[in-house]
Each structure stands twice: as structure tokens, then as C-alpha cells.
Design a protein around this motif. Structure first.
Motif, PDB file in Angstrom:
ATOM      1  N   LEU A  92     104.707  30.697  20.343  1.00  0.00           N
ATOM      2  CA  LEU A  92     106.159  30.741  20.159  1.00  0.00           C
ATOM      3  C   LEU A  92     106.824  31.557  21.269  1.00  0.00           C
ATOM      4  N   VAL A  93     106.270  32.704  21.609  1.00  0.00           N
ATOM      5  CA  VAL A  93     106.831  33.532  22.683  1.00  0.00           C
ATOM      6  C   VAL A  93     106.786  32.793  24.018  1.00  0.00           C
ATOM      7  N   VAL A  96     109.411  29.894  23.916  1.00  0.00           N
ATOM      8  CA  VAL A  96     110.785  30.393  24.033  1.00  0.00           C
ATOM      9  C   VAL A  96     111.060  30.867  25.453  1.00  0.00           C
ATOM     10  N   THR A  97     110.090  31.520  26.069  1.00  0.00           N
ATOM     11  CA  THR A  97     110.252  31.955  27.457  1.00  0.00           C
ATOM     12  C   THR A  97     110.461  30.767  28.380  1.00  0.00           C
ATOM     13  N   VAL A  99     111.639  27.779  27.574  1.00  0.00           N
ATOM     14  CA  VAL A  99     112.946  27.170  27.294  1.00  0.00           C
ATOM     15  C   VAL A  99     114.070  28.003  27.908  1.00  0.00           C
ATOM     16  N   VAL A 100     113.979  29.316  27.803  1.00  0.00           N
ATOM     17  CA  VAL A 100     115.018  30.189  28.372  1.00  0.00           C
ATOM     18  C   VAL A 100     115.057  30.061  29.893  1.00  0.00           C
TER      19      VAL A 100
END
Length: 119
Positions: A92-93, A96-97, A99-100
Motif C-alpha cells: 500500500l505504501v 500510494v508513493t 500514484v503520488v
């Protein structure tokens, strides 16, 4: 990335507005840095965003092979110990990284090219 930058710059330097700027007597450094490089940054930004995903994936392998403590090593240890909350959290981390970073690259498109507008 250097080849992408070179290819994009060679493409931009053959455009009509660069020829017009040279005919007006604008110095070559200003033409290259202000006009050409700014317009050639779109493909370079795309490559940077895609390269970052490869770096995230490669960090797992590098950290495991060289026994470097990090999120990639933590993920591999979680998989080997069948610790599913650790695996889910690290994936997940990393997701998300990724995607950001891709969102930031998309926002930088608008900063690099004034023709791109988000509504």
C-alpha cells in the motif's frame, strides 16, 4: 533520460518558432533555455515518472541482494515469514508513493507547457 532529452531538443529546435526567434536576434542561450528546453520537457517528465516506478520495484531486489535495510527488504521478509499485514502495508505504501509521484508528474506537465490546462 539523456537520449530522450536530446531527441526532444532536436525535435523542438527544428520548429518554426525557434527559427523565428533566431531571426529576431535573440541570443542562442535564451532560445535554448527559455523556449526550447521548456517545450522539450514533456517527454522527459514522462520518462522520469516511469523510471521512478522501476526504481521502486528495483529497490526490493537491491535491498535483498545486498542486505540493505529498507522497505523492499521489509516486504521480502514479510513475504518469507507469511506476515500478511506487513505485506499489505508495504504494498500500500509503495502503491500510494507511485500514484503520488505520477500525479506530481501530471501537474508538472501544466507547469512545463502552458498549452496544457486542467479544468
Amino acid at each position: 533520460m539523456a537520449r530522450t532529452t536530446r531527441s526532444a531538443m532536436l525535435d523542438v529546435l527544428t520548429q518554426d518558432y525557434i527559427r523565428t526567434s533566431r531571426s529576431r536576434g535573440i541570443p542562442n542561450n535564451i532560445i535554448i533555455y527559455s523556449h526550447a528546453l521548456k517545450n522539450a520537457m514533456i517527454p522527459v517528465l514522462t520518462v522520469v515518472g516511469l523510471r521512478f516506478g522501476g526504481l521502486l520495484a528495483g529497490s526490493t531486489l537491491i535491498e535483498t541482494v545486498f542486505s540493505i535495510p529498507g522497505i523492499g527488504r521489509y516486504l521480502v521478509d514479510g513475504v518469507l515469514k507469511r506476515d500478511f499485514p506487513v505485506v499489505q502495508g508495504t504494498v500500500l505504501v509503495l502503491a500510494v508513493t507511485f500514484v503520488v509521484v505520477n500525479m506530481l508528474v501530471d501537474l508538472l506537465y501544466a507547469a512545463a507547457d502552458p498549452r496544457i490546462k486542467y479544468e
